[in-house]
Write a protein that holds these residues in place. Structure first.
Motif, PDB file in Angstrom:
ATOM      1  N   ARG A   1     -36.693  41.037 -33.893  1.00 50.31           N
ATOM      2  CA  ARG A   1     -36.315  39.594 -33.359  1.00 50.31           C
ATOM      3  C   ARG A   1     -35.284  40.007 -32.391  1.00 50.31           C
ATOM      4  O   ARG A   1     -34.133  40.422 -32.422  1.00 50.31           O
ATOM      5  CB  ARG A   1     -35.682  38.592 -34.243  1.00 50.31           C
ATOM      6  N   LEU A   2     -35.825  39.439 -31.143  1.00 49.97           N
ATOM      7  CA  LEU A   2     -34.775  39.540 -29.831  1.00 49.97           C
ATOM      8  C   LEU A   2     -33.912  38.461 -29.875  1.00 49.97           C
ATOM      9  O   LEU A   2     -34.166  37.184 -29.576  1.00 49.97           O
ATOM     10  CB  LEU A   2     -35.819  39.681 -28.383  1.00 49.97           C
ATOM     11  N   LEU A   3     -32.671  38.782 -29.937  1.00 47.79           N
ATOM     12  CA  LEU A   3     -31.662  37.704 -29.937  1.00 47.79           C
ATOM     13  C   LEU A   3     -31.248  37.379 -28.445  1.00 47.79           C
ATOM     14  O   LEU A   3     -30.940  36.369 -28.216  1.00 47.79           O
ATOM     15  CB  LEU A   3     -30.204  38.352 -30.832  1.00 47.79           C
ATOM     16  N   ASP A   4     -31.115  38.429 -27.637  1.00 43.22           N
ATOM     17  CA  ASP A   4     -30.507  38.067 -26.296  1.00 43.22           C
ATOM     18  C   ASP A   4     -31.122  39.091 -25.490  1.00 43.22           C
ATOM     19  O   ASP A   4     -31.323  40.545 -25.980  1.00 43.22           O
ATOM     20  CB  ASP A   4     -29.053  38.181 -26.373  1.00 43.22           C
ATOM     21  N   HIS A   5     -31.296  38.849 -24.145  1.00 39.10           N
ATOM     22  CA  HIS A   5     -31.497  39.917 -23.232  1.00 39.10           C
ATOM     23  C   HIS A   5     -31.217  39.297 -21.749  1.00 39.10           C
ATOM     24  O   HIS A   5     -31.186  38.277 -21.425  1.00 39.10           O
ATOM     25  CB  HIS A   5     -33.206  39.784 -23.218  1.00 39.10           C
ATOM     26  N   ALA A   6     -30.942  40.336 -20.957  1.00 38.41           N
ATOM     27  CA  ALA A   6     -30.143  39.930 -19.628  1.00 38.41           C
ATOM     28  C   ALA A   6     -30.307  40.996 -18.686  1.00 38.41           C
ATOM     29  O   ALA A   6     -30.337  42.208 -19.240  1.00 38.41           O
ATOM     30  CB  ALA A   6     -28.686  39.581 -19.705  1.00 38.41           C
ATOM     31  N   ASP A   7     -30.661  40.668 -17.459  1.00 35.79           N
ATOM     32  CA  ASP A   7     -30.856  41.734 -16.394  1.00 35.79           C
ATOM     33  C   ASP A   7     -30.704  41.157 -15.090  1.00 35.79           C
ATOM     34  O   ASP A   7     -31.469  39.991 -14.590  1.00 35.79           O
ATOM     35  CB  ASP A   7     -32.168  42.317 -16.726  1.00 35.79           C
ATOM     36  N   GLY A   8     -29.706  41.488 -14.270  1.00 33.75           N
ATOM     37  CA  GLY A   8     -29.481  40.559 -13.183  1.00 33.75           C
ATOM     38  C   GLY A   8     -28.534  41.563 -12.265  1.00 33.75           C
ATOM     39  O   GLY A   8     -28.007  42.469 -12.776  1.00 33.75           O
ATOM     40  N   THR A   9     -28.806  41.174 -10.902  1.00 31.06           N
ATOM     41  CA  THR A   9     -27.815  41.817  -9.890  1.00 31.06           C
ATOM     42  C   THR A   9     -26.933  40.917  -9.033  1.00 31.06           C
ATOM     43  O   THR A   9     -27.602  39.658  -8.854  1.00 31.06           O
ATOM     44  CB  THR A   9     -28.571  42.911  -8.904  1.00 31.06           C
ATOM     45  N   SER A  10     -26.083  41.220  -8.334  1.00 34.62           N
ATOM     46  CA  SER A  10     -25.428  40.268  -7.470  1.00 34.62           C
ATOM     47  C   SER A  10     -24.636  40.943  -6.496  1.00 34.62           C
ATOM     48  O   SER A  10     -24.429  41.903  -6.508  1.00 34.62           O
ATOM     49  CB  SER A  10     -24.529  39.182  -8.322  1.00 34.62           C
ATOM     50  N   LEU A  11     -24.353  40.228  -5.347  1.00 38.37           N
ATOM     51  CA  LEU A  11     -23.504  40.662  -4.088  1.00 38.37           C
ATOM     52  C   LEU A  11     -22.334  39.793  -3.923  1.00 38.37           C
ATOM     53  O   LEU A  11     -22.551  38.517  -3.800  1.00 38.37           O
ATOM     54  CB  LEU A  11     -24.424  40.867  -2.912  1.00 38.37           C
ATOM     55  N   LEU A  12     -21.200  40.408  -4.012  1.00 35.49           N
ATOM     56  CA  LEU A  12     -19.984  39.516  -4.039  1.00 35.49           C
ATOM     57  C   LEU A  12     -18.971  40.072  -2.718  1.00 35.49           C
ATOM     58  O   LEU A  12     -18.672  41.212  -2.772  1.00 35.49           O
ATOM     59  CB  LEU A  12     -19.018  39.684  -5.342  1.00 35.49           C
ATOM     60  N   ASP A  13     -18.987  38.975  -1.776  1.00 36.42           N
ATOM     61  CA  ASP A  13     -18.106  39.477  -0.725  1.00 36.42           C
ATOM     62  C   ASP A  13     -16.872  38.361  -0.630  1.00 36.42           C
ATOM     63  O   ASP A  13     -17.084  37.090  -0.823  1.00 36.42           O
ATOM     64  CB  ASP A  13     -18.941  39.313   0.606  1.00 36.42           C
ATOM     65  N   GLY A  14     -15.888  38.910   0.095  1.00 34.47           N
ATOM     66  CA  GLY A  14     -14.719  38.402   0.158  1.00 34.47           C
ATOM     67  C   GLY A  14     -13.835  38.807   1.278  1.00 34.47           C
ATOM     68  O   GLY A  14     -13.738  40.146   1.399  1.00 34.47           O
ATOM     69  N   GLY A  15     -12.820  38.034   1.711  1.00 34.16           N
ATOM     70  CA  GLY A  15     -11.910  38.582   2.907  1.00 34.16           C
ATOM     71  C   GLY A  15     -10.687  37.620   2.880  1.00 34.16           C
ATOM     72  O   GLY A  15     -10.706  36.521   2.310  1.00 34.16           O
TER      73      GLY A  15
END
Length: 448
Positions: free
Chosen positions: A431-445
């Protein structure tokens, strides 16, 4: 009459000898060091420094000698000298801790980029041997040294993470050489609550740690409760040094030295360690779920391209594993029997001063975390991956002696994925309890 003749005969011999005396102090703070071994190499003359750091050798014949000064936790010091008949030679020996970098510089004026901390509260600093001495005998962990600072608390002896003024560790930023780290630990992840952690980087690699409890500099971001800024040290530029050590929890080796024998434009430093704590706990507490092994290797190299450009490279590879196969018959279908956590970090730095009033520091880094858990039937209970690419730029322009302009930029590319399974029996589909797959781009100055 016989006594007088004996004294008269002894006077010429005493006139041919001299005395050696002096003191031994710590290079970090100047405190006197007791119980330090002092010896004239190749002779029977030796002494031990007293509680005030002083020592004395009497009735030393005239000649050429090498004074050797050594104690545990400090670099060996050798001094060559000549002793004249009837003379007294005095030394002040300064010992440098073996996890400190020793530099000899002559400065005509203050560094223009060392500006007063007007925008921040004074940080709490651990430098040199403090990070090692407070790291606890059992764990030998630099973050456990931080747990001794005011405002810091931890209620778990098996976890290097801590809270700051009541805030959870997830709100505290851990920076290593200007790069924000994610989970730089020896630990276990996944379901069933099997945890425990130790810091992946070695205390012998640390030059200093600064804890900012509030109003930290603008170059630190993405955290709201506090910042722990860790700087790793350079290797020795003077000589090759090798050391092997063991503590209550692990054994390790370290080597360091200069690049090039004459010009000494850089240095290297390599350290490796392996834990045997799991063997001790496994025999003391057979059912302890926190019995996991760890090993890591890390290194740092620095090189001066020219007087205005310096390159540094830091690499860290660590692995943690759990093996409860000896208790396989007592474990449930969803219990973790084998688990592993693999952490990798690389950081390339470039420091440049294109002009006397401008300092530019760049860092390009990559980090990766992987874990996997399996049950007694060798079925996967879960696995995960976290990866991140980082580019940081920090610059300071002194447009006047008292007015700096500081600015910087950060780009982070993140990826996070993972899953967790649960079984009713060996034959059933999980039984699949949890699944995640993601990407992100974080910029700052920032600019100030």
């Amino acid at each position: 009459m016989k006594l007088a003749c004996f004294l008269l005969a002894a006077l010429p011999a005493l006139a041919q000898t001299g005395q050696i005396r002096g003191s031994v102090v710590d290079s970090h703070g100047g405190e006197p060091l007791a119980n330090v071994q002092i010896q004239l190499t190749g002779t029977v003359f030796r002494a031990t420094s007293d509680d005030t750091g002083h020592f004395r050798l009497d009735s030393v014949p005239a000649g050429d000698y090498t004074l050797s000064v050594s104690t545990v936790g400090y670099h060996l010091v050798n001094r060559m000298f000549h002793l004249d008949a009837g003379a007294a030679q005095e030394f002040e020996v300064i010992l440098t801790a073996d996890n400190l970098r020793q530099t000899e510089t002559v400065s005509a004026r203050a560094d223009p980029f060392e500006t007063p901390s007007q925008d921040t509260l004074a940080p709490l600093t651990l430098a040199g041997n403090d990070a090692k001495n407070l790291g606890s005998v059992l764990a030998d962990d630099p973050l456990r040294a931080v747990q001794n600072l005011p405002g810091v608390a931890s209620n778990n002896d098996f976890d290097a993470r801590f809270s700051l003024r009541g805030a959870d560790y997830s709100r505290i930023g851990l920076y290593l050489d200007d790069v924000l780290l994610h989970e730089p630990f020896h630990m276990l992840q996944g379901n069933n609550g099997v945890t425990g952690s130790g810091t992946a980087f070695n205390a012998d690699m640390v030059e200093q740690m600064e804890l900012h409890e509030g109003a930290w500099p603008s170059r630190f971001g993405d955290r709201s409760a506090g910042i722990l800024d860790v700087d790793t040290r350079d290797g020795s530029r003077e000589a090759d040094i090798f050391r092997v050590a063991a503590s209550a929890s692990n054994a390790g080796a370290m080597a360091e030295g200069p690049f090039g024998r004459k010009r000494k434009r850089g240095s290297w430093l390599v350290a490796a360690r392996k834990s045997y704590l799991q063997y001790i706990l496994e025999r003391t507490f057979p059912n302890n779920s926190l019995v996991f092994g760890l090993e890591d290797v890390q290194g740092r190299a620095t090189y001066d391209l020219d007087p205005h450009n310096n390159l540094t490279l830091y690499l860290l590879e660590s692995y943690s594993n759990l093996d409860r196969s000896s208790s396989q018959s007592t474990l449930g279908i969803n219990s973790i029997m084998e688990a592993g956590y693999h952490y990798t970090f690389g950081n390339l730095g470039w420091k440049s001063t294109p002009a006397n009033s401008l300092l530019v520091v760049n860092h390009v880094a990559w980090m990766r975390e992987k874990f996997g858990d399996r049950d007694p039937a060798n079925l996967s209970l879960g696995a995960g991956y976290y990866g991140e690419w980082v580019w940081n730029l920090n610059a300071t322009w002194m447009w006047s002696d008292k007015t700096p302009l500081q600015f910087g930029w950060s780009t982070r590319r993140l990826r996070d994925s993972g899953y967790e399974n649960q079984y009713q029996s060996v034959a059933t589909v999980p039984r699949l309890l949890d699944h995640a797959d993601g990407t992100s781009l974080l910029d700052g100055g920032y600019a100030q």
